[in-house]
Design a protein around this motif. Structure first.
Motif: not given
Lengths: 99, 552, 634, 535
Positions: C113, C150, C153-154, C160-163, C166-167, C170, C173-174, C177, D402, D454, D461, D465, D469-471
């Motif tokens: 979607e 970035l 990361y995106l 994003q709904h999958k944890p 998302a992890t 992150k 990105f970290l 950094r 989101q 950092v 983030l 997060q 994000t997430g469910p």
């Protein structure tokens, strides 16, 4: 006889008066002790007046007596009124207000 | 009388013979220059007559009118004198050295008169208490002598008695206060002290509500007051013994060693103990009146117990008068001894500031809170007193003017917040006042902020003035202590504001009585002075500056 | 022409802006717009390339300065571009492969979607990446550097709904950094040392810097290496790449295989002058490279997740490049060359993997594949070609580029040369092993797939042509690119003006290296065939040797991070929060409380008894009198 | 430079002041009228401030649009206004943010139900907007004041309206009921006030000390910055080293509390946590800036030697703030407290830049003040919208936003990315400048400070997060996306972040000359590169 002794006496009276204020409970007595202190002052005045050979001191003594008299008037009025409402002239009973 | 006549017979007993004393000179009094005081006393006397001869109905009006007119007239006289330059160039000592007419005297007398004028309004207020038997009543006992709750009192109330004597009493007190800062010899000082104290003792006893507390406060005030005046008097005696005179200039000149020495003087000045102890005890007498620690303990009890209008008047006027006297004593009599008394005053100032502020932190009663805050303020003013120079004097004068009106206003507001039992002075009752009546709460907040010394209020201007003077006088540590204690003080002023604005109002909370124009005027004046002295203090600073010189 | 450089970046940037701000109303057309703009950018690139070929080797550098970005006294950062052979190579790779992957994604993301958003991010990535390679100073490069971070990361966290996604995002990105610290410190060092951070100023200055600056320059080198490690997933900052596979497969292909992860190689090559002046830094670089190429290869051997296996291989291939870049002038060219060829075949492989998953209900476990060659022939062929290329089958791209690197490694000379060469050859063998393993488990043997969670029996089928065509094109690349480049060493001449080039004198002859490599290659393939070709692959992974189990867990490096950094960090923050409340704040509240307490105690003195008030007065008087007398005494 | 006939600075301050009075006077029932009145006044102020900014001539005199009047002669207090580049920019920032703060808090102050009975005179809405305008007026004046005492007056006075804003209009989304909420709130308010009042009073002592010092040496005490600087330049005024240091400490303490600098920061999380998001923005983005601004304007100019003497310690404290704030932000469970600690970290950067005593550092610090203002506003206001929707401030109560509110999530992410200073967004520029500035004098500290970037990424983030994000969490489902008014608040801020991130030159050009003046006050010049390579 050295007039200084009169001073010592005055001081003594003053101290006795002060002590009396601290230890006596009855408002009247406390007030009398204050009067005693005033009279000690008078004695001192007179003595000094004598020593300096001018009359100021003696005049002041008269003033003091008048003032003391006025004080007595006011003081007794207050003490009597509180005595009538409390039926006690003990200064230690009068501690509604503290802290 | 003629002392020489009886002299030999007495003298024969004495080892040391004193020379024959000189005659009394015939007194001459500069009535014009003493007119303010005389007017006030005159009006007071008239007031007594009014009590004696006028029918009860018309006394109230007559008394209020008299008082207002008298005070206004007296103030006019002050202004006239100042205009004539008695404050500056023509400043001199009147009434055979008894009273000084100079800048500080006139400035302080003016302040006292204005304060008194406003106080009269609060005294005369008759709208706050609910009507008793269809009559408006003021905040004074129907009959002071009647036993609280006794039949006699009920009868008095029914009969609609009112203690209109308060006005003459007030006037006498004012008269004494007018002399107090102007007194130029120790005897006048002492008499003036008693003259304004005795009426105050009585006024304290005359509250309509909580009469027991009122009487108690009177007793405490009276006993301690008498006690302290005994010290004052003994101090005077010692100073007299040292200098052989009680006039300020005389003593000063003896201290400077510029006086012509007689053998008696030579012997008495031998021993400084007389001087030092005398100095200390006189100072103590005055410190008691200004409410400096450790001579402050009467303040909270008396402030709480006395009728609030009286408290307001006392808190404001007594401080002005007492500090005036203290200033004159220290600046005119004892400048030569500053090295002896300055350190002591340092100590007193510091403990006064700190203790006053600290104890106030845990107070729960508005009037006691203000009492402690007045103690802290006494400390601040002392800091200004210690700066031995012109700026010190003028800063203190300014501070006193600013402070007295804030105090008056604050207590006037206290009279408005009432519930069934009269004034609701317990802080918890003030919760949410800001929602009930934002205006009153806001006004009180203004006074509190002024007490706290927030910029743009008169409190800040005054505080800055005295601290500035202290700093320039080299008392920076004092300034720092002052600053810290004002930080502590800020806390409890803020606490009240929090209570008024941030906490939910209680269901049975007190109501704010709608005052008559009298109290409103009093409060309005308080706010006006607070704001004006805060925003544009320059004119008044100049005034205080011009008035900053004592006549010797 | 200069303006074209700007447009090169602008086109995809515009796309990103339009797609992300446009909102839902662009959902139907968005992907087309995105792809179009990618192609436009590619077209510009081609034009510029043609123009560049028209010029003589030494006058090929184009520069254009758009405007001053940050002007503070001596700190003058321009937004200026520099297009030379090196950046040109990248531009072509990025826009080319980028465009292909855009096209591929049209099919791959068809049912998502948020496809519009996806293309917006892709465009954003292209823009940032082009900015990175076109910048004419390190500061602007830094902007691009973070920009790709970035975008990555995106895109990793696109679902994003999958944890887990998302992890992973992150984490990526970290870790990046951490690398970025290196880059920013490097820039600060440049500024304080040379008063500038443009390539034009810094690189020559570094080249002719005296021994006085030697330490500084070495420092800069190390810092740049740190940066490269972050971006290019080199040990010890490699841990994020595996997780990054949470992103949609096209993303893995474009960002985490072909382009972004190679930025580190670009950085080091670009900063050649600095590294040449800092041998110690170079040693560090080759070490990191060598370690990583083995590390990645070993990890790649153990993974059953096809994308993770490929990720491991990416890691190791980039290890090659980094090592080559660390070798100095003898290596730069080949680093880049391998980078390009790798771009082709690795992208191809990922797209192949994507195609497989597309047909298998997004199943990624190779143990659930098997015998897919019948079902998806095109994918099989393209994937196979990519496979041959990466293991360095003679004649295909990987063969040329990788062999050159191995030779260069030996050419470094001395023990160092031997060690590096050895690692490189060993790596080649392992590469052969794990890629064969992937190949066999996926396309050969009997089918092992099972219904997925929802019970859908997967029906393996070939992907639509919109997906296969890019794969085919990339396959061509992976077959011929290497040969094309090496033909009378064109590529060397092409890059030499920028990176410089020097023939090292190798202790072992080219032939020997090639032969040796081929032998190892056969060995690797052989072992793999013995293990996975001859006998059926167990549907559930056997426990395996200690090494295998370690390898499955990325050689425990991640666990180390977890225990030391994550746990330690948590403890640190928790205790700090406690301290802040109890100590720092406690002091303040404590002061307040103590004032209150003091107040409470002092209040008690106000006990309501006149006589005690009198006492205090008398006492006070006594003190005052005494003090006054004392004052006179002293 | 513009003709100084029209007192534009006074008017810029007077307008919101007048607005405050007018707004307060609006009758209780007319809430909407009050809002629009206040907004109108704030916009007017914005226009004026922008005029000032654009007519400011960077090459011109140091202080422009100056106005000089004696206020209280006996106190040496002058009504001296004037802005240098830094001041002009800060005034503009203030005026810029206020309208957004108002729009964001459009309904924050409305009583939950119509107040009747004894409390009917209670007019929270009017009060809220009036107080905001009052704060604006005082902040503007303190940015414009070129008289130490004048500055002090407004520096102190602004506490009162701020205090009412914090204590009177707290965050309705509170974990433990209304009772607990109001308790927490007044605690936060009192803490805010006492902290800053204490700082201010210490400063008052220093101010008085300064007066005494000048009075002794110049005959008449003065607070006019220009007089003092001239006197020092001509050698008429020469503070003893110890005096100067004590005075410096007095001033710096007050500013460090305001800023806030570790370990004087603990009031900020409470204040920002308990107040509504717009007020929190007012605190951290507007009011606190006065502290850092004053360090630049007064500490360095009045006490150059002492500033240099104290620099090492301050730099260390600043670095501690940077890392400490960031680490605590990571450990927070409350969104607003997290942002508050992030601000502590950012203020660390600002102070780092100021006391680096280099062009880059100080220009960077100034830009940082602006950018931090905008970015924090963006982040905090969006957070506020989020919190008001869910009725909770706890990160744990969110998740998967989101999915239901993509625009909200997107803007939140942009705000977050700005906070972690991503290139292309404004804060990056300033942060890098600050770091370069710090690095070029104190390499070690510079490098340690870079660790901050950092940690910033970490807390931002993690926050994103966990919340976005997430469910989709239970309470989040059905959450509405940003409304028109909210978009009006957020969009311009984001646009500004992008613009200043790509093209900060205009601002930098205004700021740089002023920074040069400041540096020359402390007799510092940028360190020269070891090996000048610029062509």
């Amino acid at each position: 006889m050295n007039p200084a002794n009169y001073l010592y006496l005055a001081a003594l009276l003053f101290t006795i008066g002060a002590a009396g204020v601290l230890i006596r409970r009855n408002a009247i007595v406390v007030f009398m002790c204050v009067e005693l202190m005033l009279n000690a002052c008078n004695l001192a005045f007179v003595t000094f007046s004598r020593m300096h050979g001018n009359l100021d001191g003696q005049v002041i003594a008269f003033f003091t007596m008048v003032v003391a008299a006025a004080e007595v008037v006011v003081g007794l009025a207050i003490i009597v009124s509180i005595f009538r409402s409390r039926h006690s002239a003990s200064v230690d009973d009068a501690n509604l207000m503290k802290l | 009388m003629s002392a020489s006549a009886i002299a030999p017979s007495v003298h024969s007993l004495w080892t040391t013979a004193a020379p024959a004393t000189e005659k009394f000179p015939t007194p001459h009094i500069e009535y014009a220059q003493l007119s303010p005081t005389l007017i006030v006393f005159g009006v007071a006397a008239l007031g007594v007559l009014v009590e004696a001869f006028l029918p009860r109905k018309s006394r109230y009006t007559a008394q209020v009118g008299l008082a207002v007119v008298g005070l206004a007239a007296a103030f006019a006289a002050i202004v006239a004198l100042a205009e004539k330059g008695y404050g500056t160039t023509k400043a001199h000592i009147a009434a055979m050295g008894a009273v000084a007419v100079d800048g500080p005297a006139l400035f302080l007398q003016g302040t006292i008169l204005l304060v008194a004028l406003v106080a009269v309004f609060t005294f005369a207020e008759r709208r706050l208490d609910p009507k008793a038997h269809g009559r408006h009543v003021d905040s004074f006992a129907a009959q002071g002598s009647a036993v609280p709750g006794g039949d006699q009192e009920r009868a008095a109330v029914r009969a609609g008695f009112t203690t209109t004597e308060v006005f003459p009493l007030l006037m006498f007190a004012v008269g004494g206060m007018l002399i107090f800062p102007a007194a130029n010899d120790l005897l006048t000082l002492f008499v003036a002290l008693e003259v304004f104290s005795l009426p105050l003792y009585i006024l304290c006893a005359l509250a309509r509500r909580n009469r027991l507390m009122s009487q108690e406060s009177a007793v405490k005030y009276f006993l301690l007051g008498a006690f302290s005046s005994a010290f004052l008097l003994f101090g005077i005696a010692l100073l007299y013994g040292y200098a052989g005179t009680v006039s300020y200039s005389g003593i000063a000149s003896v201290i400077d060693g510029t006086a012509k020495t007689t053998p008696a003087l030579a012997s008495s000045t031998q021993n400084d103990a007389l001087l030092l102890i005398g100095l200390a005890m006189v100072t103590v007498g005055l410190l008691f009146k200004v409410g400096a620690v450790p001579f402050h303990m009467w303040t909270p009890d008396v402030y709480q117990g006395a009728p609030t209008p009286v408290t307001g008047f006392m808190a404001a006027a007594t401080k002005v008068a007492a500090f005036g006297a203290l200033l004159r004593l220290l600046y005119v009599v004892l400048p030569g001894m500053r090295w002896d008394w300055r350190p002591v005053m340092w100590g007193v100032a510091i403990v006064t500031m700190v203790i006053g502020a600290v104890i106030a932190v845990t107070q729960t009663d508005v009037k006691r809170l203000l009492a402690y805050s007045s103690i802290a303020h006494a400390g601040f003013i002392l800091a200004g007193v210690i700066a031995i120079d012109k700026s010190g004097v003028s800063s203190v004068l300014f501070y006193l003017a600013a402070y007295s009106f804030v105090t008056l206003g604050a207590f006037a507001v206290v009279t408005l917040v009432r519930d069934a039992g009269g004034e609701a002075t317990h802080l918890s009752r003030w919760a949410g006042l800001g929602r009930r009546s934002p205006l009153v709460a806001a006004v009180f907040a203004v006074f509190l902020l002024a007490f706290a010394g927030i910029p743009l209020t008169s409190g800040f201007a005054g505080k800055f003035a005295v601290f500035k003077a202290a700093a320039q006088g080299g008392a920076m540590p004092l300034v720092i202590v002052g600053v810290i204690s004002s930080a502590i003080a800020a806390f409890f002023y803020i606490r009240v504001i929090v209570l008024m604005f941030f906490s939910e109002p209680k269901a049975d909370g007190p109501s704010v009585a709608v005052p008559s124009p009298l109290t409103s005027t009093a409060i309005a004046v308080g706010v006006a002075v607070t704001v004006v002295l805060g925003l544009a203090p320059q004119y008044f600073l100049d005034l205080a500056d011009k008035a900053g010189v004592f006549v010797r | 022409m200069e303006t074209l450089i700007g447009l090169l970046v602008a086109a995809p940037l515009l796309g990103a802006a339009v797609l992300l701000i446009g909102g839902r109303r662009l959902d139907r057309s968005g992907h087309l717009l995105g792809t179009l703009l990618a192609l436009v950018s590619f077209a510009f690139a081609v034009v510029l390339f043609a123009d560049m070929l028209g010029k003589s080797a030494d006058h090929r550098t184009l520069t254009s300065t758009l405007f001053t970005w940050v002007p503070v006294e001596s700190f003058q950062a321009q937004v200026g571009f520099q297009l030379d052979q090196l950046s040109m190579t990248f531009v072509l790779l990025i826009t080319g492969v980028g465009s292909l992957i855009h096209i591929y994604s049209i099919g791959y993301m068809e049912h998502d979607e948020n496809r519009r958003k996806f293309f917006g991010f892709l465009n954003l990535f292209l823009a940032a990446m082009l900015l990175l390679v076109l910048a004419d100073n390190y500061f602007l490069l830094y902007a691009g550097w973070e920009g790709v971070g970035l975008a990555s990361y995106l895109l990793i966290g696109f679902w994003q709904h999958k944890p887990s996604a998302a992890t992973a995002a992150k984490k990526a990105f970290l870790v990046n950094r951490v690398g970025d610290i290196g880059l920013s410190v490097a820039i600060m060092l440049m500024f304080t040392t040379f008063g500038s951070f443009t390539f034009a100023d810094v690189l020559p200055a570094a080249a002719k810097a005296g021994s006085a600056q030697h330490a500084t320059i070495t420092g800069i080198g190390f810092m740049l290496l740190l940066a490269a490690c972050g971006k290019s997933a080199q040990v010890p900052l490699q841990s994020w790449l595996g997780d990054a596979m949470e992103g949609p497969t096209p993303v893995s292909a474009l960002i985490h295989a072909a382009t972004m992860v190679t930025a580190g190689v670009y950085l080091i090559t670009r900063s050649g002058a600095i590294f040449n002046a800092a041998p110690d830094a170079q040693v560090a670089v080759v070490t990191v490279g060598a370690v990583t190429l083995l590390f990645g290869a070993i990890v790649g051997c153990a993974k059953d997740d096809i994308k993770k296996a490929l990720a491991g291989s990416t890691m190791s291939q980039i290890g090659y490049m980094i090592m080559a870049a660390g070798l100095g002038p003898i290596g730069y060219v080949f680093a880049i060359m391998h980078l390009v060829t790798h771009g082709f075949f690795k992208a191809g492989l990922f797209l192949g993997a994507g195609s497989v998953m597309h047909g298998m209900n997004d199943e990624v476990d190779m143990r659930r594949y098997g015998g897919l060659r019948k079902f998806m022939p095109i994918t099989f062929v393209t994937f196979g070609l990519g496979y041959l290329a990466i293991i360095g089958f003679p004649g295909l791209s990987g063969f040329f580029s990788k062999d050159k690197i191995i030779e260069a490694a030996f050419a470094k000379g001395g023990t160092e040369g031997w060690i590096l060469g050895g690692c490189a050859m060993l790596g080649a063998a392992i590469t052969a092993f794990y890629m064969t393993r992937v190949m066999l488990m996926t396309f050969f043997g009997e089918k092992r797939w099972v219904p997925d969670a929802e019970g859908h029996e997967p029906h393996p089928h070939e992907s639509p042509s919109v997906m296969t065509i890019p794969m085919i094109i990339l396959a061509f690349g992976s077959v011929f690119a290497g040969g094309l480049f090496s033909l009378n060493s064109r590529f060397v001449h092409w890059l030499e003006p920028v990176t410089g080039y020097s023939e090292g004198d190798s202790p072992v002859s080219t032939g020997a290296v090639t032969a040796g490599t081929l032998v190892l290659l056969v060995v690797g393939v052989g072992i793999a065939w013995l293990m996975y070709g001859r006998r059926p692959v167990p549907a559930v992974a056997p426990r395996g040797s200690l090494l295998t189990r370690a390898a499955r867990r990325d050689l425990l490096q991640d666990d180390f991070n977890h225990v030391v950094l994550v746990r330690g960090g948590e403890h640190l923050t928790r205790s700090l929060v406690y301290l802040d409340h109890s100590l720092v704040d406690g002091v303040v509240n404590g002061t307040a409380a103590s004032v209150g307490g003091l107040s409470g105690r002092l209040r008690k003195l106000q006990n309501g008894y006149v006589r005690s008030y009198a006492v205090s007065m008398l006492g006070g008087t006594a003190v005052v009198v005494a003090a006054t007398l004392l004052m006179r005494a002293v | 430079m513009a003709d100084s006939s029209f007192p534009i600075l006074t008017v810029t301050a007077a307008l919101p002041a007048a607005g405050a009075i007018v707004t307060a006077a609006v009758p209780a029932a007319r809430k909407a009228a009050a809002r629009y009145t206040a907004l109108a006044f704030s916009l007017g102020t914005l226009v004026l401030s922008l005029i000032t900014l654009f007519r400011f001539d960077p090459q011109g005199a140091r202080y422009q649009f100056t106005e000089t009047h004696t206020w209280v002669k006996s106190f040496g207090l002058h009504y001296d206004l004037g802005v240098d580049g830094i001041g002009a920019v800060m005034v503009a920032l203030t005026a810029l943010l206020i309208p957004f703060v108002m729009l964001a808090g459009w309904h924050d102050a409305d009583p939950l139900e119509d107040v009747t009975g004894p409390n009917r005179r209670w007019r929270p809405t009017q009060g809220f907007f009036a107080l905001i305008l009052a704060v604006e007026a005082m902040v503007v004046l303190s940015f414009e004041a070129t008289d130490v005492f004048l500055f002090y007056i407004f520096f102190e006075a602004m506490l009162i309206p701020m205090y009412f804003l914090i204590g009177g209009f707290g965050d309705r989304a509170h974990a433990g009921g209304e009772e607990e909420a109001s308790r927490q709130r007044s605690y936060a308010a009192v803490k805010f006030l006492l902290y800053n009042l204490a700082g201010g009073l210490i400063m008052l002592a220093a101010v008085i000390g300064l007066y005494a010092a000048t009075a002794k040496q110049l005959g008449t005490g003065t607070f006019a910055l220009q007089d003092i600087l001239n006197a020092r330049a001509s050698g008429k005024l020469d503070l003893a080293t110890s005096t100067e240091r004590w005075l410096f400490l007095g001033f710096f303490f007050a500013f460090a509390v305001k800023a806030p600098l570790w370990p004087l920061h603990t009031w900020l999380p409470n204040a920002m946590g308990e107040s509504t998001a717009p007020v929190a923005v007012l605190i951290t983005a507007v009011v606190d800036k006065v502290g850092t601004f004053a360090m630049l304007r007064f500490c360095l100019q009045l006490f150059p030697e002492a500033s240099k003497w104290a620099t090492p310690v301050i730099m260390v404290l600043a670095v501690i703030s940077v890392l400490y704030g960031a680490l605590l932000a990571v450990g927070q469970r409350d969104i607003k407290r997290l942002i508050a600690y992030a601000s502590v970290s950012h203020f660390g950067f600002i102070i780092l830049g100021i006391f680096a005593m280099t062009s880059q550092g100080q220009s960077g610090a100034t830009l940082y003040m602006v950018n931090h203002g905008i970015s924090t506003a963006a982040l905090m206001l969006v957070a506020g919208f989020l919190i008001s929707r869910r009725g909770s401030r706890l990160i744990a109560d969110f998740g998967g936003v989101q999915k239901v509110a993509p625009v909200l999530a997107g803007t939140f992410l942009i705000g977050g990315l700005a906070t972690l200073s991503l290139p292309g967004l404004a804060p990056f520029v300033s942060e890098f400048l600050v770091l370069v500035g710090a690095f070029s004098r104190y390499p070690a500290l510079g490098i340690i400070a870079t660790l901050g970037i950092v940690l910033a990424a970490l807390y931002v983030l993690v926050l994103y997060q966990r919340t976005m994000t997430g469910p989709v969490k239970a309470g989040v489902a059905g959450m509405s996306d940003l409304k028109a008014r909210e978009l009006v608040v957020v969009t311009p801020l984001i646009a500004l972040l992008l613009f200043l991130g790509v093209y900060p030159k205009p601002v930098a050009d205004i700021v740089n000359p002023s920074v040069q003046h400041t540096l020359s006050d402390v007799h510092k010049t940028d360190p020269k590169p070891a090996l000048e390579a610029k062509k």
